[in-house]
Scaffold this motif. Structure first.
Motif, PDB file in Angstrom:
ATOM      1  N   ALA A 163       0.838  -1.209   0.000  1.00  0.00           N
ATOM      2  CA  ALA A 163       0.000   0.000   0.000  1.00  0.00           C
ATOM      3  C   ALA A 163       0.868   1.252   0.000  1.00  0.00           C
ATOM      4  CB  ALA A 163      -0.926  -0.012   1.218  1.00  0.00           C
ATOM      5  N   ALA A 164       1.871   1.271   0.870  1.00  0.00           N
ATOM      6  CA  ALA A 164       2.751   2.447   0.962  1.00  0.00           C
ATOM      7  C   ALA A 164       3.443   2.704  -0.370  1.00  0.00           C
ATOM      8  CB  ALA A 164       3.782   2.239   2.069  1.00  0.00           C
ATOM      9  N   VAL A 165       3.992   1.633  -0.969  1.00  0.00           N
ATOM     10  CA  VAL A 165       4.757   1.792  -2.212  1.00  0.00           C
ATOM     11  C   VAL A 165       3.853   2.285  -3.348  1.00  0.00           C
ATOM     12  CG1 VAL A 165       5.950   0.486  -4.019  1.00  0.00           C
ATOM     13  CG2 VAL A 165       6.615   0.199  -1.629  1.00  0.00           C
ATOM     14  N   LEU A 207       3.020   5.900  -2.746  1.00  0.00           N
ATOM     15  CA  LEU A 207       4.204   6.729  -2.977  1.00  0.00           C
ATOM     16  C   LEU A 207       4.498   6.876  -4.467  1.00  0.00           C
ATOM     17  CD1 LEU A 207       6.342   5.463   0.013  1.00  0.00           C
ATOM     18  CD2 LEU A 207       5.776   7.858  -0.437  1.00  0.00           C
ATOM     19  N   ILE A 208       4.331   5.795  -5.230  1.00  0.00           N
ATOM     20  CA  ILE A 208       4.603   5.873  -6.670  1.00  0.00           C
ATOM     21  C   ILE A 208       3.586   6.793  -7.353  1.00  0.00           C
ATOM     22  CG2 ILE A 208       4.554   4.564  -8.834  1.00  0.00           C
ATOM     23  CD1 ILE A 208       5.818   2.223  -7.313  1.00  0.00           C
ATOM     24  N   LEU A 209       2.292   6.587  -7.073  1.00  0.00           N
ATOM     25  CA  LEU A 209       1.253   7.362  -7.769  1.00  0.00           C
ATOM     26  C   LEU A 209       1.294   8.845  -7.377  1.00  0.00           C
ATOM     27  CD1 LEU A 209      -1.749   4.860  -7.727  1.00  0.00           C
ATOM     28  CD2 LEU A 209       0.081   5.118  -9.412  1.00  0.00           C
ATOM     29  N   SER A 210       1.547   9.116  -6.086  1.00  0.00           N
ATOM     30  CA  SER A 210       1.655  10.523  -5.677  1.00  0.00           C
ATOM     31  C   SER A 210       2.980  11.106  -6.154  1.00  0.00           C
ATOM     32  CB  SER A 210       1.518  10.661  -4.157  1.00  0.00           C
ATOM     33  OG  SER A 210       2.514   9.914  -3.488  1.00  0.00           O
ATOM     34  N   GLY A 211       4.004  10.259  -6.220  1.00  0.00           N
ATOM     35  CA  GLY A 211       5.297  10.700  -6.742  1.00  0.00           C
ATOM     36  C   GLY A 211       5.185  11.130  -8.201  1.00  0.00           C
ATOM     37  N   MET A 231       5.074   8.157   3.348  1.00  0.00           N
ATOM     38  CA  MET A 231       6.491   7.955   3.676  1.00  0.00           C
ATOM     39  C   MET A 231       6.625   7.393   5.089  1.00  0.00           C
ATOM     40  SD  MET A 231       8.453  11.562   4.397  1.00  0.00           S
ATOM     41  CE  MET A 231       7.999  12.335   5.952  1.00  0.00           C
ATOM     42  N   TRP A 232       5.755   7.837   6.019  1.00  0.00           N
ATOM     43  CA  TRP A 232       5.837   7.333   7.400  1.00  0.00           C
ATOM     44  C   TRP A 232       5.482   5.851   7.444  1.00  0.00           C
ATOM     45  CZ3 TRP A 232       8.419  10.081  10.683  1.00  0.00           C
ATOM     46  CH2 TRP A 232       8.445  11.475  10.564  1.00  0.00           C
ATOM     47  N   LEU A 233       4.491   5.467   6.640  1.00  0.00           N
ATOM     48  CA  LEU A 233       4.099   4.054   6.590  1.00  0.00           C
ATOM     49  C   LEU A 233       5.265   3.221   6.063  1.00  0.00           C
ATOM     50  CD1 LEU A 233       1.858   1.971   6.956  1.00  0.00           C
ATOM     51  CD2 LEU A 233       1.057   2.479   4.644  1.00  0.00           C
ATOM     52  N   LEU A 234       5.905   3.692   4.994  1.00  0.00           N
ATOM     53  CA  LEU A 234       7.039   2.959   4.416  1.00  0.00           C
ATOM     54  C   LEU A 234       8.163   2.817   5.437  1.00  0.00           C
ATOM     55  CD1 LEU A 234       8.142   1.842   1.564  1.00  0.00           C
ATOM     56  CD2 LEU A 234       9.529   3.903   1.603  1.00  0.00           C
ATOM     57  N   TRP A 235       8.500   3.920   6.114  1.00  0.00           N
ATOM     58  CA  TRP A 235       9.570   3.878   7.114  1.00  0.00           C
ATOM     59  C   TRP A 235       9.212   2.933   8.247  1.00  0.00           C
ATOM     60  CZ3 TRP A 235      10.723   9.832   7.956  1.00  0.00           C
ATOM     61  CH2 TRP A 235      11.241  10.361   6.764  1.00  0.00           C
ATOM     62  N   PHE A 290      14.344   9.017  -8.797  1.00  0.00           N
ATOM     63  CA  PHE A 290      13.538   8.683  -9.978  1.00  0.00           C
ATOM     64  C   PHE A 290      13.913   7.302 -10.518  1.00  0.00           C
ATOM     65  CE2 PHE A 290      12.509   8.532 -14.449  1.00  0.00           C
ATOM     66  CZ  PHE A 290      11.248   9.084 -14.502  1.00  0.00           C
ATOM     67  N   ILE A 291      15.211   7.048 -10.660  1.00  0.00           N
ATOM     68  CA  ILE A 291      15.666   5.756 -11.202  1.00  0.00           C
ATOM     69  C   ILE A 291      15.235   4.615 -10.278  1.00  0.00           C
ATOM     70  CG2 ILE A 291      17.717   4.363 -11.747  1.00  0.00           C
ATOM     71  CD1 ILE A 291      19.054   7.057 -12.633  1.00  0.00           C
ATOM     72  N   ALA A 292      15.371   4.842  -8.965  1.00  0.00           N
ATOM     73  CA  ALA A 292      14.974   3.804  -8.004  1.00  0.00           C
ATOM     74  C   ALA A 292      13.473   3.536  -8.097  1.00  0.00           C
ATOM     75  CB  ALA A 292      15.367   4.219  -6.586  1.00  0.00           C
ATOM     76  N   MET A 293      12.682   4.570  -8.431  1.00  0.00           N
ATOM     77  CA  MET A 293      11.240   4.393  -8.634  1.00  0.00           C
ATOM     78  C   MET A 293      10.987   3.508  -9.858  1.00  0.00           C
ATOM     79  SD  MET A 293       8.659   5.491 -10.843  1.00  0.00           S
ATOM     80  CE  MET A 293       9.281   6.996 -11.603  1.00  0.00           C
ATOM     81  N   VAL A 294      11.728   3.763 -10.948  1.00  0.00           N
ATOM     82  CA  VAL A 294      11.563   2.957 -12.165  1.00  0.00           C
ATOM     83  C   VAL A 294      11.899   1.498 -11.869  1.00  0.00           C
ATOM     84  CG1 VAL A 294      12.396   2.590 -14.517  1.00  0.00           C
ATOM     85  CG2 VAL A 294      12.015   4.924 -13.685  1.00  0.00           C
ATOM     86  N   VAL A 295      12.985   1.285 -11.131  1.00  0.00           N
ATOM     87  CA  VAL A 295      13.389  -0.064 -10.739  1.00  0.00           C
ATOM     88  C   VAL A 295      12.267  -0.736  -9.941  1.00  0.00           C
ATOM     89  CG1 VAL A 295      14.967  -1.355  -9.240  1.00  0.00           C
ATOM     90  CG2 VAL A 295      15.868   0.387 -10.795  1.00  0.00           C
TER      91      VAL A 295
END
Lengths: 258, 200
Positions: free
Chosen positions: B24-26, B29-33, B68-72, B169-174
């Motif tokens: 859920a967090a990821v 984060l991707i869609l809002s990113g 971000m807090w959920l991910l952390w 950005f690159i880490a998001m693509v990965v």
């Protein structure tokens, strides 16, 4: 778990199950369908969770206020934003505002007076020559925009903490607010106002601040995002009542610190 | 810290919880990113509005800095649990390049066994460790983008502010690449999604 079924279904139960099993004879297809149904159910659950948009917005706003507090706690007055060689200054430095270049306010230098209000001992208005006569410093720092770009520039002016001391501002107050000639307004926390790199800037690259960069003055804080750095300042006030801001009132994070 | 259900379930309860909260967090984060990225689109293109979260830049930022807090939290909880329960060693050790190559070959020749979902094959080991490393990179570069003045060492390591933006950005693509492969594999291999949900 033997629930009572409606009589017509009860009667045809075996036939229905038989047919369903027949449809899903291929175990591979059955598993794929099962997995897809599971995923579908999950996304449905998510849909129900985000149905109430207003309450979601309230939660997000509360987290944004929490993030203000975290940033205030992380803020260290001794941490300096990096300074760069003059060769790295962006040319041209981008113009950015909530209006196009043609709408930039034209402030008359002769008649301009900087107003002071709120918890300030000496509220006398300042004209530009008096401000230019104060000790001046300059910095080459990175301006970071919330919109996803950054650019290095050089600003010169008065160290803001010294100006606040000179006019007798009550630095135990929580907020400093700014009103601007273009209708913009914002506010900052006192620790950032007193940071050594926070300056009331009158110049860009050693020249009088051009209108499009905020003539007659902007508050330059390399420790905060661009929208926290007000241009065309006409009034500075010190207060304990949260003043908000133009963008902050519609959802940008208030602390906006970097 | 193991409980009785660990012996009967394929994945322990805490792992399943971590997996779905992390998912859920990821995704948030991707869609809002993408929403935040679209304000400037520094790579020279923009994501379609329909697949972004938050309606506008301010909304996207709110979602991003909440998730971000959920991910952390999830990442910290996983690191603690995987250490305390000995999961690191049990699931991820040994991992060798030879083993990865062999299992990759078996994957494409259809010989790879998924008989016991508890046991990670070498490709899985490598993929999961890789995506965890990717999350570490995302968190570090994200910290620099959020608070560059407060994390000077990290900022310098990641190539100043604009370097951190590119790395993020690159880490998001990965991450997106991982999600596609991961979801396809989960749909293809029997019982995996149910196992991650109910533990069996």
């Amino acid at each position: 778990m033997d629930r009572k079924l409606p009589p017509e279904i009860e009667r045809d139960k075996d036939a229905i199950l038989k047919e369903a099993n027949g449809l899903l004879k291929d175990p591979g297809k059955r598993r794929l369908l099962g997995n897809l149904l599971t995923l579908g159910g999950l996304s449905l659950a998510t849909g129900i969770l985000i149905r109430d948009e207003q309450s979601i917005k309230k939660i997000l706003e509360r987290i944004s206020r929490f993030n203000d507090d975290v940033q205030a706690a992380l803020f260290d007055p001794n941490d300096m934003a990096p300074e760069y060689p003059r060769s790295e200054i962006a040319n041209p430095f981008p113009f950015n505002a909530f209006y196009p270049l043609a709408k930039v306010p034209q402030v008359d230098a002769e008649s301009f007076r900087l107003q002071l209000s709120g918890q300030i001992a000496d509220k006398r208005a300042w004209d530009l020559p008096a401000l230019y006569a104060l000790p001046q410093v300059s910095q080459v720092t990175r301006h970071i925009c919330v919109e996803g770009w950054s650019a290095i520039g050089e600003w010169g002016g008065v160290v803001f903490s010294q100006f606040l001391k000179r006019v007798g501002a009550d630095v135990t107050c929580k907020y400093i607010g700014f009103k601007c000639a273009d209708g913009y307004h914002t506010s900052i926390d006192m620790p950032t106002a007193l940071h050594a790199q926070t300056i009331l800037a009158f110049t860009f690259r050693g020249q009088t601040l051009p209108t499009w960069y905020g003539f007659p003055m902007k508050l330059r804080m390399p420790t905060k995002l661009g929208y926290k750095n007000p241009k065309h300042i006409t009034e500075i006030f010190v207060t304990n009542d949260y003043p908000g801001g133009y963008w902050e009132d519609v959802g940008y994070n208030w602390f906006g610190g970097s | 810290m193991t409980d009785d259900s660990d012996r009967t379930s394929i994945h322990p309860w805490w792992l399943r919880m971590v997996h779905w909260l992390n998912a859920a967090a990821v995704i948030i984060l991707i869609l809002s990113g993408w929403q935040i990225y679209n304000a400037t689109g520094f790579m020279g293109f923009k994501f379609p509005r329909e697949v972004t979260l938050g309606r506008w830049l301010g909304g996207g930022i709110m979602w991003h800095f909440a998730a971000m807090w959920l991910l952390w939290g999830v990442a910290a909880f996983y690191l603690i649990m995987a250490t305390v329960t000995g999961r690191w060693k049990r699931q991820f050790w040994p991992v060798s390049p030879g083993g990865i190559l062999r299992d990759l070959k078996d994957t494409f020749t259809g010989k790879l066994s998924h008989a016991d979902l508890r046991v990670y094959n070498y490709v899985q080991k490598a993929a999961y460790l890789f995506v965890m490393l990717d999350i570490v990179v995302l968190i570090c570069s994200g910290l620099v983008l959020w608070k560059p003045v407060q994390f000077p060492t990290l900022r310098t390591l990641l190539g100043d502010y604009e370097g951190a933006r590119l790395i993020h950005f690159i880490a998001m693509v990965v991450m997106c690449g991982f999600i596609v492969v991961h979801v396809v594999m989960a749909l293809l291999v029997p019982k995996t999604i149910k196992a991650m949900l109910w533990g069996r």
